[in-house]
Write a protein that holds these residues in place. Structure first.
Motif, PDB file in Angstrom:
ATOM      1  N   ASN A  89       0.824  -1.207   0.000  1.00  0.00           N
ATOM      2  CA  ASN A  89       0.000   0.000   0.000  1.00  0.00           C
ATOM      3  C   ASN A  89       0.857   1.255   0.000  1.00  0.00           C
ATOM      4  O   ASN A  89       0.589   2.206  -0.721  1.00  0.00           O
ATOM      5  CB  ASN A  89      -0.926   0.011   1.223  1.00  0.00           C
ATOM      6  N   SER A  90       1.903   1.239   0.840  1.00  0.00           N
ATOM      7  CA  SER A  90       2.800   2.391   0.895  1.00  0.00           C
ATOM      8  C   SER A  90       3.367   2.704  -0.473  1.00  0.00           C
ATOM      9  O   SER A  90       3.387   3.854  -0.899  1.00  0.00           O
ATOM     10  CB  SER A  90       3.972   2.115   1.835  1.00  0.00           C
ATOM     11  N   LEU A  97       6.168   8.410   1.944  1.00  0.00           N
ATOM     12  CA  LEU A  97       6.536   7.171   2.616  1.00  0.00           C
ATOM     13  C   LEU A  97       6.646   7.345   4.121  1.00  0.00           C
ATOM     14  O   LEU A  97       6.471   6.420   4.888  1.00  0.00           O
ATOM     15  CB  LEU A  97       7.872   6.645   2.066  1.00  0.00           C
ATOM     16  N   ASP A  98       6.986   8.563   4.540  1.00  0.00           N
ATOM     17  CA  ASP A  98       7.186   8.839   5.956  1.00  0.00           C
ATOM     18  C   ASP A  98       5.893   9.084   6.715  1.00  0.00           C
ATOM     19  O   ASP A  98       5.856   8.967   7.927  1.00  0.00           O
ATOM     20  CB  ASP A  98       8.040  10.113   6.094  1.00  0.00           C
ATOM     21  N   THR A 135      -3.918   0.087   5.325  1.00  0.00           N
ATOM     22  CA  THR A 135      -2.858   0.741   6.106  1.00  0.00           C
ATOM     23  C   THR A 135      -1.587   0.812   5.288  1.00  0.00           C
ATOM     24  O   THR A 135      -1.309  -0.021   4.449  1.00  0.00           O
ATOM     25  CB  THR A 135      -2.516  -0.100   7.352  1.00  0.00           C
ATOM     26  N   THR A 136      -0.806   1.849   5.575  1.00  0.00           N
ATOM     27  CA  THR A 136       0.514   1.916   4.968  1.00  0.00           C
ATOM     28  C   THR A 136       1.519   1.425   6.005  1.00  0.00           C
ATOM     29  O   THR A 136       1.208   1.306   7.180  1.00  0.00           O
ATOM     30  CB  THR A 136       0.872   3.355   4.566  1.00  0.00           C
ATOM     31  N   LEU A 137       2.723   1.184   5.539  1.00  0.00           N
ATOM     32  CA  LEU A 137       3.728   0.596   6.406  1.00  0.00           C
ATOM     33  C   LEU A 137       4.011   1.431   7.661  1.00  0.00           C
ATOM     34  O   LEU A 137       3.981   0.889   8.769  1.00  0.00           O
ATOM     35  CB  LEU A 137       5.018   0.336   5.615  1.00  0.00           C
ATOM     36  N   PRO A 138       4.296   2.721   7.525  1.00  0.00           N
ATOM     37  CA  PRO A 138       4.598   3.480   8.739  1.00  0.00           C
ATOM     38  C   PRO A 138       3.433   3.484   9.725  1.00  0.00           C
ATOM     39  O   PRO A 138       3.638   3.413  10.933  1.00  0.00           O
ATOM     40  CB  PRO A 138       4.909   4.889   8.246  1.00  0.00           C
ATOM     41  N   LEU A 169       9.732   8.066  11.565  1.00  0.00           N
ATOM     42  CA  LEU A 169       9.139   7.169  12.558  1.00  0.00           C
ATOM     43  C   LEU A 169      10.193   6.238  13.150  1.00  0.00           C
ATOM     44  O   LEU A 169      10.287   6.060  14.362  1.00  0.00           O
ATOM     45  CB  LEU A 169       8.028   6.361  11.892  1.00  0.00           C
ATOM     46  N   VAL A 170      10.976   5.684  12.254  1.00  0.00           N
ATOM     47  CA  VAL A 170      11.977   4.722  12.697  1.00  0.00           C
ATOM     48  C   VAL A 170      13.014   5.385  13.609  1.00  0.00           C
ATOM     49  O   VAL A 170      13.422   4.829  14.624  1.00  0.00           O
ATOM     50  CB  VAL A 170      12.679   4.090  11.480  1.00  0.00           C
ATOM     51  N   ARG A 171      13.407   6.600  13.240  1.00  0.00           N
ATOM     52  CA  ARG A 171      14.419   7.292  14.053  1.00  0.00           C
ATOM     53  C   ARG A 171      13.887   7.567  15.445  1.00  0.00           C
ATOM     54  O   ARG A 171      14.609   7.464  16.434  1.00  0.00           O
ATOM     55  CB  ARG A 171      14.822   8.589  13.378  1.00  0.00           C
ATOM     56  N   THR A 172      12.615   7.921  15.511  1.00  0.00           N
ATOM     57  CA  THR A 172      12.031   8.172  16.832  1.00  0.00           C
ATOM     58  C   THR A 172      11.890   6.861  17.601  1.00  0.00           C
ATOM     59  O   THR A 172      12.153   6.792  18.808  1.00  0.00           O
ATOM     60  CB  THR A 172      10.645   8.828  16.675  1.00  0.00           C
ATOM     61  N   TYR A 173      11.506   5.823  16.897  1.00  0.00           N
ATOM     62  CA  TYR A 173      11.362   4.504  17.524  1.00  0.00           C
ATOM     63  C   TYR A 173      12.680   4.039  18.113  1.00  0.00           C
ATOM     64  O   TYR A 173      12.713   3.397  19.175  1.00  0.00           O
ATOM     65  CB  TYR A 173      10.844   3.507  16.481  1.00  0.00           C
TER      66      TYR A 173
END
Lengths: 374, 276, 301
Positions: free
Chosen positions: B72-73, B217-218, B232-235, C138-142
């Protein structure tokens, strides 16, 4: 060498109007350009002949570049008419005019090679590939850049870039070539060399050049005729000799080379009086007591020790105020009554030498001077 | 230009600056490095290390939810990047090269999405789609729900501005004489654009596209508001997992996401260098 | 010299001023056409939603959590002055402000160091900054969630140092660390751009005029880099103030910030009007901050 034709043999350049042979290459009639409140060009009338090297000369902001852009079609005139070989250009955008421009910044396309740059105009006109390649080759040969086809503009020196810009314009066989201060960015020595090259090129190719510059020496050396502009107006048009020897306004006299301005009062036809009372011969035809300005160039005046037997027709007494040694010449500041004039003597062997404070005779030929309105 | 010798800070100050710099770099990279290392931890418990293994990666590859949300992302990101880049470039050209009525208003409107906090934007899009759905249902009897289309539409909404800003900056630095020279050389308007303008702004267009891709993507907040079940998307999926706690699976997924984005950056930087 | 051409009658001279105006109008139309797709999209999917939020902020919440678009009132705005809400707002503001200050204090020397290296070194350092910057937020915060958790590396470290187990996670401090981590590059890059532009000849001149290193910095370099400081500060403050992901991951129930609070209105509390008024106010604060940024000369984002 050249697939670049000389003057009138190229079919692409044959003017289409009946009065072809008498139509000037460029004609501006009453051309005005106003930007909001500012009048950049104020009613210019101009005729440039076929094959002429014509310069528009003037200080920054005088409207010369704007005028050039109106010929190119990059600006609309606010009023007036621009014609190329008799054809009215008003309805033609720049890409439909038989003129090409060499820009001040060269405007070479950074993402294309030299060959692609030079061939761009041909590509836009859908010229066949084989013919285009040959013409590009010839154009590069003309400006002495053979072998540079694959380079990018940023790999070239300033002088080389300038020549690419030239080739890019010439390859299209335009009826008129417009050049906007093309040598401004070059250093002195290169500039002088390019001036000679450009003049040669123009002679060989036979295309009408319209050249814009603020450098009066450049204009004098290269042009067949010069148009001097100031504040949007065309002050005088003439050959370099005419402009230099017989300037018709104060600004033209002052802008070109160095000159002296002497306020004079008319005595009678052909005679006038200087502020200190001395009478001189001058080309005045006005009623007595009218005030005029006489302009005479420093090298047209000469000095002799006071009391020397008379030489040139005009001979007035003066005193040396300062002597400046220039190497190839001597420059004297001489007081004639309340006036201070510059006189230039070539530093030739046997030339008379003077010192500060000496009494001298200042002499000049009336024909070498010009009379201006006050 | 580099500071000349005399003004570069001397002795102690220079040492302190250098130390600070190293600390900051450590600060930047330590968490990332640690995360990557921990993703290979065989043990479930984060604090205990029982050897390296790839089990979490294997689990990740087999996890349908992860793969589904990744798909999905990618779908959303590609669609929104392409649409936003086209619209954003057109917008930049219009604003930079033309004068027309309403330009000022449009100019201001383009800057808003950049300044707005994503929470507000998320709320805006949710309410909008809620009302739009109600309207469509009552007027033409068509109903739609939140899903990939609504996510993509929302992403484009903020990405247009980012692309427009980047392209505009590039356009602004373009020498106007170049386009004039092209016209002088017999190029019509479209030819000028195709042969001169477009190639020269292309780095900006690509930069804008890259930015749009990354932002899409973020994105977490906006997407979570406008996505429905199954879209849902990955993030957003990872975010959901994270809120429930740290698990090695999340570590593995995170590491992959991290490496992918880092590779993307490196790739684009290299491409930029080459273009120069 | 060429013969003079016969001047044409006045009527056949083109009215070029007219032509210019016509050309300008045509260009204007083309520009309008080009801007239409983008404008239409933003109007439909941005301006309209914004208006809808504004409208919703005056609506009423029914007892079941649905929104009644009638009975318009200012209740949602009145609730903004609730002490509970103000506390959250204040917390958001102070956390964002502190994070900004930390970023400045840490980031300025960092940017200064990079800006004063040789060009080749500079480029490498900048690339090293860009890489984590562009990586997934997100990953950096995680990563910090992992680090700061009990039993996590930081805790282990402090244990080793004899400082006991730290429970940093779910505190305001953790959120602040996360914000600094996430947005430090936003401070560093404008600062770097601004410092790099300083003509160090000026600093040299100051030294020549008997200024010490510190005085030269305070009186010459610092004022010249102020635009970069302001730009960087605003670029850090704005996203920090409205942050959602970072407080959600690193913060706890006692450290609620505006972002989470707003989201809660839509997901659990189901008070859409209140959530709308909150969103609208937060956006206004950001707009004001951004206007300040643009007024002080910042042109690029």
């Amino acid at each position: 060498m050249s697939s670049l034709p000389v003057a009138s043999t190229d079919p692409a350049r044959a003017p289409s109007t009946a009065s072809a042979d008498s139509a000037p290459a460029v004609e501006l009639v009453g051309v005005v350009k106003r930007f909001d409140e500012v009048t950049a060009v104020d009613a210019i009338d101009l005729r440039i002949a076929d094959g002429e090297f014509f310069s528009l000369l003037g200080p920054s902001g005088c409207g010369k570049t704007t005028t050039l852009r109106m010929i190119a079609g990059l600006e609309f005139p606010t009023a007036g008419s621009v014609r190329i070989h008799g054809e009215e250009m008003a309805l033609r955008p720049p890409n439909k005019r038989p003129v090409n421009t060499v820009f001040q910044s060269y405007a070479l396309f950074p993402h294309m090679t030299v060959a692609q740059n030079v061939g761009f105009g041909l590509q836009m006109q859908s010229v066949a590939r084989s013919e285009a390649d040959a013409r590009v080759r010839d154009a590069l040969e003309l400006v002495r850049l053979t072998g540079m086809e694959g380079r990018r503009p940023k790999q070239l020196s300033g002088g080389q870039q300038q020549r690419v810009a030239l080739a890019r314009a010439l390859v299209n066989h335009p009826q008129v070539l417009l050049l906007d201060e093309p040598l401004g960015a070059l250093d002195l020595k290169l500039r002088k060399a390019m001036q000679v090259e450009l003049k040669e090129l123009q002679r060989r190719v036979g295309i009408t050049f319209v050249y814009v510059t603020h450098d009066q020496e450049e204009a004098l050396t290269m042009s067949d005729r010069i148009g001097v502009m100031d504040a949007g107006r065309l002050l005088q048009i003439g050959t370099p000799e005419e402009i230099y020897e017989q300037p018709c306004t104060r600004m033209v006299a002052d802008f070109i080379g160095e000159t002296n301005f002497l306020p004079i009062t008319v005595v009678a036809a052909g005679r006038a009086r200087l502020p200190d009372g001395s009478e001189i011969h001058a080309a005045v035809h006005d009623p007595a007591d009218e005030e005029r300005t006489l302009t005479v160039r420093p090298e047209k005046m000469s000095l002799a020790p006071a009391g020397d037997p008379a030489g040139a027709a005009n001979d007035v007494p003066g005193r040396i105020h300062r002597r400046v040694y220039l190497g190839n010449a001597l420059s004297y500041e001489v007081d004639i009554g309340p006036l201070r004039v510059h006189v230039r003597h070539e530093n030739a062997p046997g030339a008379p030498q003077f010192s500060e404070g000496d009494a001298v005779s200042v002499r000049w030929d009336p024909a070498a001077a010009a009379v201006l309105d006050k | 230009m580099s500071a000349p010798e005399v003004t570069r800070p001397r002795g102690l100050v220079e040492r302190a600056l250098e130390a600070n710099t190293w600390l900051v770099f450590a600060f930047f990279y330590a968490p990332i490095v640690l995360l990557v290392i921990l993703s290979f931890n065989d043990n479930r418990v984060v604090g205990t290390w029982t050897g390296a293994s790839l089990r979490w990666y294997r689990e990740m590859v087999g996890n349908r939810a992860v793969i589904g949300s990744l798909q999905n992302s990618l779908i959303v990101a590609s669609i929104s990047t392409i649409v936003a880049t086209v619209l954003g470039t057109a917008t930049a050209l219009a604003l930079e090269r033309f004068r027309f009525r309403g330009r000022g208003v449009f100019d201001g409107l383009v800057y808003l999405p950049v300044i707005i906090p994503d929470v507000t934007m998320a709320v805006m899009m949710l309410l909008f789609f809620a009302r739009a759905a109600a309207l469509m249902h009552s007027s033409i009897g068509v109903s739609f729900g939140l899903g990939i289309p609504t996510i993509a539409l929302s992403h484009v909404a903020f990405n247009i501005s980012f692309v427009a800003i980047v392209v505009r900056a590039r356009l602004g630095g373009l020498d106007p004489a170049l386009e004039e020279a092209a016209a002088d050389l017999y190029a019509g308007r479209w030819q000028v654009f195709r042969h001169v303008t477009l190639p020269l702004i292309m780095p900006g267009v690509l930069g804008g596209a890259l930015l749009a891709l990354t932002l899409s993507l973020d994105d977490v907040v906006i997407t979570s508001f406008v996505s429905g079940p199954g879209s849902t998307t990955l993030p957003v999926y990872v975010f959901g997992l994270v809120r429930r706690g740290v698990t090695p699976l999340v570590n593995a997924v995170s590491t992959v996401m991290l490496l992918a984005s880092m590779l993307l950056v490196l790739f684009s930087l290299l491409a930029q260098r080459r273009a120069q | 010299m060429a013969q003079l051409t016969v001047p044409p009658e006045a009527e056949t001279l083109p009215a070029t001023a007219e032509l210019e105006r016509a050309a300008e109008r045509a260009a204007s139309r083309r520009g309008l056409l080009l801007s239409l797709p983008g404008f239409a999209y933003l109007f439909l999917f941005f301006a309209l939603p914004l208006v809808i939020v504004f409208v919703y902020s005056f609506a009423t919440r029914s007892s079941t959590g649905r929104t009644i678009l009638g009975d318009w009132n200012l209740r949602s705005y009145a609730r903004l002055l609730d002490p509970f809400v103000l506390q959250i707002a204040w917390r958001s503001f102070s956390v964002a402000a502190v994070a900004t200050v930390i970023c400045l204090v840490v980031g300025y020397p960092f940017a200064y160091y990079i800006a004063t290296r040789r060009p080749a070194v500079r480029y490498t350092l900048l690339v090293l900054v860009m890489i984590p910057f562009w990586s997934n937020f997100l990953v950096r915060t995680y990563a910090w969630r992992v680090l700061l958790g009990s039993g996590g590396p930081v805790s282990r470290l402090t244990e080793l140092l004899g400082l006991g187990q730290t429970r940093l996670l779910f505190t305001s401090t953790a959120v602040m660390i996360g914000l600094v981590y996430g947005f430090l590059p936003f401070m560093v890059l404008p600062l770097y751009a601004s410092i790099e532009r300083v003509d160090f000849d000026l600093v040299e001149a100051a030294r020549d005029l008997y200024a010490s290193g510190w005085q030269a910095f305070r009186r010459v370099t610092w004022p010249l880099t102020r635009p970069g400081v302001i730009a960087g500060s605003i670029l850090v403050f704005i996203p920090s103030f409205g942050a959602y992901v970072t407080p959600e991951i690193l913060g706890g129930s006692r450290t609620t910030m505006l972002g989470s609070f707003i989201v809660r209105q839509f997901l659990s509390a189901r008070d859409w009007p209140f959530g709308s008024s909150l969103s609208f106010v937060v956006m206004t604060v950001m707009l004001v901050a951004a206007l300040i940024y643009f007024r002080t000369g910042g042109k690029t984002l």
